[in-house]
Design a protein around this motif. Structure first.
Motif: not given
Lengths: 320, 287
Positions: A4, A73, A76, A193
């Motif tokens: 990630a 997050l 990615p 991710y």
């Protein structure tokens, strides 16, 4: 391994992490520094089989995991060199010959990530904006003229992707031939991710689900692809040089299409790969009938017959 | 000034930034460790107002390498986005105006002057057609730019060839094949915007193996350069180092064949020459 990019409330810089059972471990200590978060992920892809995998495993075992709820997050792949997307590519219960495989390029600057906001444009020529939920193949390169039998050599991992689309007439993409309706800013959610290829035995047996405000829209398996992952790799690599951090998007099953509109939350889950949710904002506050798309060119004939029997006679078989 | 990237054999390594003059190429000391040529260009675009006096001094008096001792490369080596508008040119273009659209290619398509377009080997009935275009090198980020303000988003100009594929009416695979490696030549230099007093007066001409092909005026456009920038930035954000190709004329287009030379000339901008070969490998999209 689940890789990630993330930031934290007290540290806004984007760092690489490994997602483990009870959170995420910061692995920036073992990843060589790079000039951008995209380059950081490309550095991981390029170094993975040269010893970095072991370093990352050790760092993720020894490091202190932070609960995912405490981090943000990020996409990615924040800025892939190329995003190559399949046109159609699911059977969707049709009885016909396979259509020729075809792809388009999507604006690679349109990326947003988990928790981010899809912003509909202040532009009214497209009549509706829709979601498409897709499997994304994260590439490693350079790779050119890859044969189907060698497809795994060009694949680093998998992620989730939403192909947000402005529509022209019916469900056809606005900007016929150019696929421009898919390239508005923020129309490329990627995440949450990257799941490395070794964790996915068969990319053509993955369960994809997508909800809009909790309402299930897409719900299909990738075994329904007309042209399967090895063929996608071969096809793309015969036209373009594939590079580390590029993305191939496998297309969607259009039976689950529906509009996205202001204030909604959209959520993608690919089982074994990950789950992410994003918000939708529309400065013009346009509204459409909520639910699966049931226009005359819907491929979800079962839904139309059940919910709009008076319009079922208008349904038509589509070829593309 | 006219900016180029060049290699000076036998030295190897990444291409260097230079200023193109009547005497040859004056190297610009712009390279920073760890930066790619594209990143070097983007830093220069961002800092141009500050660097301009220095670059103009180099152009006037700097020690130049003669052109026969250097090899020019694509002046935008690895653009983040290559955007091609569907604007058309000709006397009737404005009257027959249609909805403006855009297509994307990637940096994989970029080649520079003297390099070779490699046509995908897809056989009959496919054809490839070179389309001459004026290229705008972008200074961004540019979003929602009004047509009247378009020059705010433009750093400079270059010559472009949009090699388009034709052969699939039913499924539209033309657009995909046209994205292949090497099908987006550009160059030979970036002319900074201050050198072109009236961009709408530019004339774009092309030749195939010495025979005249396209010839059109930017003033005879279906959509002005301002309208093209406005439209592009309605859909997406143009960033520094992106390139926007401003469409072409329908008249004068001819299929491209192996062994041909293509030249695009825009007076005041430059001349871009490339050669054409056929890729001897099967390519997706033919089946």
């Amino acid at each position: 391994m689940k890789l990630a990019l993330f930031s934290t409330p007290d540290q806004d810089d984007v760092r690489p992490g490994v997602v483990v059972d009870d959170g995420i471990v910061d692995v920036s200590g073992v990843v060589p520094s790079a000039t951008s978060p995209q380059r950081t992920m490309e550095t991981i892809i390029d170094g993975f089989e040269g010893g970095l995998r072991q370093d990352l495993q050790r760092a993720s075992r020894e490091g202190q995991p932070v609960p995912l709820a405490n981090v943000r997050l990020r996409a990615p792949l924040p800025r892939p060199g190329k995003v190559m997307c399949c046109i159609a590519n699911y059977w969707e219960h049709a009885q016909r010959e396979a259509r020729p495989l075809n792809m388009f390029l999507k604006n690679p600057d349109a990326v947003v990530g988990p928790g981010d906001t899809i912003r509909l444009p202040n532009y009214t020529v497209p009549w509706m904006f829709m979601h498409e939920a897709e499997l994304g193949i994260v590439l490693k390169g350079p790779a050119r003229m890859v044969s189907q039998s060698d497809w795994r050599s060009a694949v680093f991992g998998y992620t989730g992707m939403m192909d947000i689309t402005g529509r022209g007439e019916g469900r056809s993409t606005w900007g016929r031939g150019t696929w421009l309706g898919k390239s508005f800013d923020t129309f490329l959610p990627i995440g949450p991710y990257i799941t490395t290829a070794d964790e996915i035995q068969e990319p053509n047996d993955l369960w994809v689900q997508f909800w809009n405000n909790g309402q299930l829209r897409h719900n299909y398996n990738t075994d329904d692809m007309e042209h399967r992952v090895p063929e996608l790799i071969e096809f793309a690599s015969r036209t373009l040089t594939l590079r580390s951090g590029d993305l191939i998007c496998c297309g969607t099953n259009h039976e689950g299409l529906g509009p996205v509109q202001d204030g909604e939350t959209v959520e993608l889950l690919i089982h074994g790969i990950g789950r992410m949710a994003l918000h939708v904002e529309d400065p013009l506050k346009r509204t459409w009938e909520r639910g699966i798309y049931m226009g005359q060119d819907s491929v979800n004939h079962e839904a139309v017959r059940r919910n709009k029997p008076q319009e079922a006679h208008l349904l038509r078989e589509t070829t593309a | 000034v006219k900016l180029v990237f060049f290699e000076s054999p036998p030295q190897s390594g990444p291409a260097s930034l230079g200023v193109l003059t009547g005497r040859g190429v004056v190297p610009v000391d712009a390279a920073q460790a760890g930066l790619t040529p594209q990143e070097t260009l983007e830093r220069l675009i961002e800092a141009f107002d500050e660097r301009r006096p220095h670059l103009e001094a180099l152009a006037a008096t700097g020690q130049a390498l003669p052109l026969d001792q250097v090899r020019l490369c694509a002046p935008v080596p690895w653009p983040g986005k290559l955007v091609y508008t569907t604007a058309v040119y000709g006397r009737e273009a404005r009257a027959q105006q249609q909805q403006l659209l855009m297509t994307l290619k990637s940096a994989e398509s970029v080649i520079g002057p003297g390099e070779t377009v490699r046509l995908p080997d897809v056989g009959e009935p496919w054809q490839f057609v070179p389309q001459a275009a004026l290229g705008l090198v972008i200074r961004g980020p540019a979003k929602d730019v009004a047509a009247a303000d378009w020059q705010r988003a433009v750093f400079g100009y270059t010559c472009m060839i949009d090699v388009m594929a034709r052969g699939d009416q039913q499924f539209g695979r033309d657009f995909w094949l046209a994205k292949a490696d090497t099908l987006g030549p550009l160059g030979p230099c970036i002319v900074t915007a201050d050198e072109i007093a009236d961009p709408s007066a530019l004339r774009v001409r092309s030749w195939q193996s010495g025979q005249p092909a396209q010839d059109f005026l930017i003033s005879e456009a279906s959509h002005t350069l301002g309208e093209q920038i406005e439209f592009a930035t309605t859909v997406l954000t143009l960033r520094t180092g992106d390139v926007l190709a401003c469409g072409t004329a329908a008249e004068g287009q001819r299929p491209l064949h192996e062994g041909e030379q293509v030249r695009v000339e825009i007076e005041g901008v430059g001349e871009l020459d490339v050669s054409v070969a056929r890729l001897r490998q099967p390519v997706g999209g033919a089946r």
